[in-house]
Structure formats: C-alpha cells, structure tokens
Design an enzyme around this catalytic site. Sequence first.
Site, PDB file in Angstrom:
ATOM      1  CD  GLU A  62      26.560 -26.624 -35.353  1.00 16.93           C
ATOM      2  OE1 GLU A  62      26.990 -25.567 -35.815  1.00 16.93           O
ATOM      3  OE2 GLU A  62      25.719 -27.317 -35.938  1.00 16.93           O
ATOM      4  CB  CYS A  92      18.830 -30.923 -29.758  1.00 18.55           C
ATOM      5  SG  CYS A  92      19.096 -31.915 -31.236  1.00 18.55           S
ATOM      6  CB  CYS A 108      26.050 -38.682 -39.696  1.00 15.15           C
ATOM      7  SG  CYS A 108      24.946 -40.105 -39.567  1.00 15.15           S
ATOM      8  CB  CYS A 160      19.739 -38.956 -44.569  1.00 16.33           C
ATOM      9  SG  CYS A 160      19.763 -40.410 -43.493  1.00 16.33           S
ATOM     10  CB  CYS A 162      20.482 -35.121 -43.186  1.00 16.88           C
ATOM     11  SG  CYS A 162      21.325 -34.791 -41.624  1.00 16.88           S
ATOM     12  CB  CYS A 182      15.560 -30.823 -37.656  1.00 16.53           C
ATOM     13  SG  CYS A 182      14.530 -30.952 -36.267  1.00 16.53           S
TER      14      CYS A 182
HETATM   15  N1  SAH Z   1      20.762 -39.659 -36.944  1.00 24.67           N
HETATM   16  C1  SAH Z   1      19.574 -39.675 -36.199  1.00 24.67           C
HETATM   17  C2  SAH Z   1      19.394 -38.489 -35.290  1.00 24.67           C
HETATM   18  C3  SAH Z   1      19.723 -37.108 -35.827  1.00 24.67           C
HETATM   19  S1  SAH Z   1      18.716 -36.359 -37.057  1.00 24.67           S
HETATM   20  C4  SAH Z   1      18.393 -39.798 -37.115  1.00 24.67           C
HETATM   21  O1  SAH Z   1      18.556 -39.658 -38.305  1.00 24.67           O
HETATM   22  O2  SAH Z   1      17.306 -40.085 -36.621  1.00 24.67           O
HETATM   23  C5  SAH Z   1      17.309 -35.608 -36.237  1.00 24.67           C
HETATM   24  C6  SAH Z   1      16.093 -35.517 -37.176  1.00 24.67           C
HETATM   25  O3  SAH Z   1      16.179 -34.406 -38.108  1.00 24.67           O
HETATM   26  C7  SAH Z   1      15.949 -36.761 -38.024  1.00 24.67           C
HETATM   27  O4  SAH Z   1      14.614 -37.170 -38.084  1.00 24.67           O
HETATM   28  C8  SAH Z   1      16.397 -36.272 -39.368  1.00 24.67           C
HETATM   29  O5  SAH Z   1      15.909 -37.110 -40.374  1.00 24.67           O
HETATM   30  C9  SAH Z   1      15.846 -34.865 -39.386  1.00 24.67           C
HETATM   31  N2  SAH Z   1      16.452 -34.026 -40.413  1.00 24.67           N
HETATM   32  C10 SAH Z   1      17.663 -34.151 -40.979  1.00 24.67           C
HETATM   33  N3  SAH Z   1      17.862 -33.177 -41.890  1.00 24.67           N
HETATM   34  C11 SAH Z   1      16.744 -32.411 -41.890  1.00 24.67           C
HETATM   35  C12 SAH Z   1      16.368 -31.235 -42.595  1.00 24.67           C
HETATM   36  N4  SAH Z   1      17.182 -30.644 -43.460  1.00 24.67           N
HETATM   37  N5  SAH Z   1      15.163 -30.690 -42.334  1.00 24.67           N
HETATM   38  C13 SAH Z   1      14.361 -31.262 -41.414  1.00 24.67           C
HETATM   39  N6  SAH Z   1      14.660 -32.366 -40.725  1.00 24.67           N
HETATM   40  C14 SAH Z   1      15.840 -32.941 -40.952  1.00 24.67           C
HETATM   41 FE1  SF4 Z   2      22.895 -39.173 -40.112  1.00 19.88          FE
HETATM   42 FE2  SF4 Z   2      21.469 -37.037 -40.833  1.00 19.88          FE
HETATM   43 FE3  SF4 Z   2      20.748 -39.465 -41.663  1.00 19.88          FE
HETATM   44 FE4  SF4 Z   2      20.455 -38.799 -39.083  1.00 19.88          FE
HETATM   45  S1  SF4 Z   2      19.386 -37.874 -40.809  1.00 19.88           S
HETATM   46  S2  SF4 Z   2      21.284 -40.721 -39.916  1.00 19.88           S
HETATM   47  S3  SF4 Z   2      22.267 -37.481 -38.807  1.00 19.88           S
HETATM   48  S4  SF4 Z   2      22.656 -38.409 -42.213  1.00 19.88           S
END
Ligand code: SAH
Ligand code: SF4
Length: 391
Positions: free
Chosen positions: A115, A128, A135, A139, A142, A368
């Site tokens: 996406e 974006c 990934c 996390c 996420c 995000c």
């Molecule tokens: N993998 C990289 C880039 C992609 S994530 C990283 O983790 O930095 C982009 C941002 O969205 C990151 O700061 C991530 O922690 C945040 N994010 C992920 N899941 C989210 C959620 N459910 N609500 C808000 N922010 C989220």
């Molecule tokens: Fe991967 Fe989501 Fe963690 Fe970013 S926030 S490193 S996309 S699992």
Amino acid sequence: MDAQAPITQDVLTIPRKAAEGLPNLVGMTRDAMRDALIAAGTPEKQAKMRVGQIWQWIYHWGIRDFAKMTNLAKDYRAMLADNFVVAVPEVVTRQVSGDGTRKYLVRIAGGHEVEVVYIPETDRGTLCISSQVGCTLTCSFCHTGTQKLVRNLTAAEIIGQVLVARDDLGEWPVQGTPKDEVRLLSNIVLMGMGEPLYNFENVRDAMKIAMDPDGIQLSRRRITLSTSGVVPEIARTAQEIGCQLAISFHATTDEVRDKLVPINKRWPLADLLDALRTYPKVSNSERITFEYVMLDGVNDSDADAHRLIKLIDGIPAKINLIPFNEWPGAPYKRSSNNRIRAFADIIYKAGYASPIRTPRGEDIMAACGQLKSATERARKSKAQIAQDAGL
Ligand code: SAH
Ligand code: SF4
C-alpha cells in the site's frame, strides 16, 4: 474528518508489461544503467550521455514508452525495447478518503501487494511509501507487524511507488509549457509497510533517484526515513542517504519498549540514543523526529513524558505524538484526547515541538500502522498477537 464524505474506489486496469523478464531500467542507479547499456551494445563513449537522456525521459518527463524518447535515434530506441523494460508497479485499486487522502494498492512481482498513501495538506503533499511486503519485526501495536509474509522491495518497486503516484496526480511536466512550481507530491516519508533499514541498499538507491537533480528532484530535507531503531544502520543513513530521520520511539523504559518495539531487546534505549546523538547530520535545522504512539495506560503517563524529555536531552528533536490507530484484534486502546493533550503540554513546556498527528484516511484504513494488504491475509491469531505483546 467529514464522515459523510464519499469514499470512492475504482479499479484501474493498467496492462501487465508483456516483456517481463527483461531488465527494468527503473530503479537502476546511474552507474548500473550505464553498465547495462554498454552490455547491450551502447559504445562506452556514448553511454554516459545515453544514461542522461533516458534518465530525463523516465524521471523528468514520466515517459515509459521507448518510442516516445524522441531525442534518441530510431534504431537505438528499437535496441532499448529489445533489451529493457521501463516498468512500474501495477495499480490494482485506488481509494480516496473523505479527507482527500489517497490509498493505492499496487501489485509487484510475485503477485504481492503493498500500500502507498498520498496525504494532501495545505502546504505540502506527502507520499507514504513502503519498503517491504509486511515486516519481519513484530511491534505489538502495529498492523503490518502481524503480517506473516515478508520480502524486500526492489529499488524499482520503491521508486515505482513515487512514479505511479505522480501518474495519478497528473504531475509530469508537459513539454513546451512553463515549469509548474507547485508540487502536489512534495515530500516522501518511508513510513509505510516494512522496516526500511532492513532493506538498506534498495531504499538508498531509490531515494538517490528521488533526489537526483535531473529527475524528480526532491531535496533530502523533504525525505524522512522512519526506523524502529536498527542501530548499526543509522550512521549509514546519514552518510549514504542524508535524509531526515524519524525514530519509532514509543516508550521511555526498556521494559515497556521491549514489549512495544521488540527490536529494543537487541538494541536497547541507551544504544539507540547513542546512535542518535552521533547522527552526523544532526543540527538545529535537521531535527530528529521522535514518533510516539499514544497507548492508553501503557506509555502515556506524566512520568513517561518527563522521562522522555530527560532521555532525549541534547538531541535536536521534534516529538510527534500519534494517537493509536485501532485495527481488528489490536491489543491496545487509544489514549483519551485529554491525556494526549496533557502529555503534549509537558513536552511543549520543556521546549520541544510536540504536534499531535491527526489521523488521516482512517475510513480507508490508510492511517499509520493500519496498512496491510488484503491479499496477505495470513496473519497471526489474536492470542499470538497478545502473547508477542507480553500481555
Ligand atoms: N518500520 C518503520 C516505518 C513504518 S511504521 C518504523 O517502525 O519506524 C510508521 C509509524 O507508524 C511508526 O512510528 C510506527 O511505530 C507507527 N505505527 C505503527 N502502528 C501504529 C498504529 N496502530 N497506530 C499509530 N501508529 C502506528
Ligand atoms: Fe515493522 Fe510496524 Fe514495527 Fe515499523 S512499527 S518496525 S512496520 S512492525
């Protein structure tokens, strides 16, 4: 956001490139393109000039049909068509949110889908983009992290996301008309699916193409790479890409960060902060963005805000508070607006900019952390997600 605003979705039918298998000129560095042209029979003496011409067609004019590259001789164009393709990902669906956010689902080799989200704002337009399918990191807040299937995107697939967005925005210049100074796509954030620093070389090559003065021409100040904290690659990012850096910080103790951002077990807060302090490009004009997702009762107390300020002391920083975006099966809740404001206030009083990020495109799951393509449905169970989160 206006809940009444229409959501539109249409399916674009861009024909698959028939000649799959031939090398793609998109995504090659200038050096790689030069070598490829020489290997295909271009005299060495001419190669640099040919690269310059082809580069301009692809990245300045948005032309992908060799027949339209009119400053090249006809037989040279035929040679190119026999040996190469100029291919970008296929746009499968395009959704437009009530707030103007556009989400594209694009298909890449192997049938995978990723996406791409375009976010228009008054003074800029941010794309974006994704760096991986899924990934490998997990996390716990996420959505992307629950996706099992992972592969790195190629440089062509990464810069290709920018090219298809420019197609859709109608942003290629038209020959013979005055230069349009207003950029619809003025900024890139590597904040889509994937951990960009686990795909360093391809991300670097793609961003070099985006910054090239003879093409898309985005300043390194308009490109932000977000990482969960792959410490060894942070210095390299400064040296080899030179873009802005954002860190998915999200917690102020190792105990909590281990659960939210498990890569913290490998590179804990102290190591991460050391890497950020020595980030060679750090200066007042190049602040590091600390992303901080607000999770109810998990990381959003006043004590957290005070600890955060202490931890980042001495680092030119901006703190981006992200209200948690919920997704089906998510083991967390968004902090209340009052809590987020109180947290922001403590940070602001300590002298840091602390904007609260307004969720964009929530109605189309474009916000995000909500990105996850429908074809990659294989996902962990709720129980597995909770277990990974240490709940
Ligand atoms: N993998 C990289 C880039 C992609 S994530 C990283 O983790 O930095 C982009 C941002 O969205 C990151 O700061 C991530 O922690 C945040 N994010 C992920 N899941 C989210 C959620 N459910 N609500 C808000 N922010 C989220
Ligand atoms: Fe991967 Fe989501 Fe963690 Fe970013 S926030 S490193 S996309 S699992």
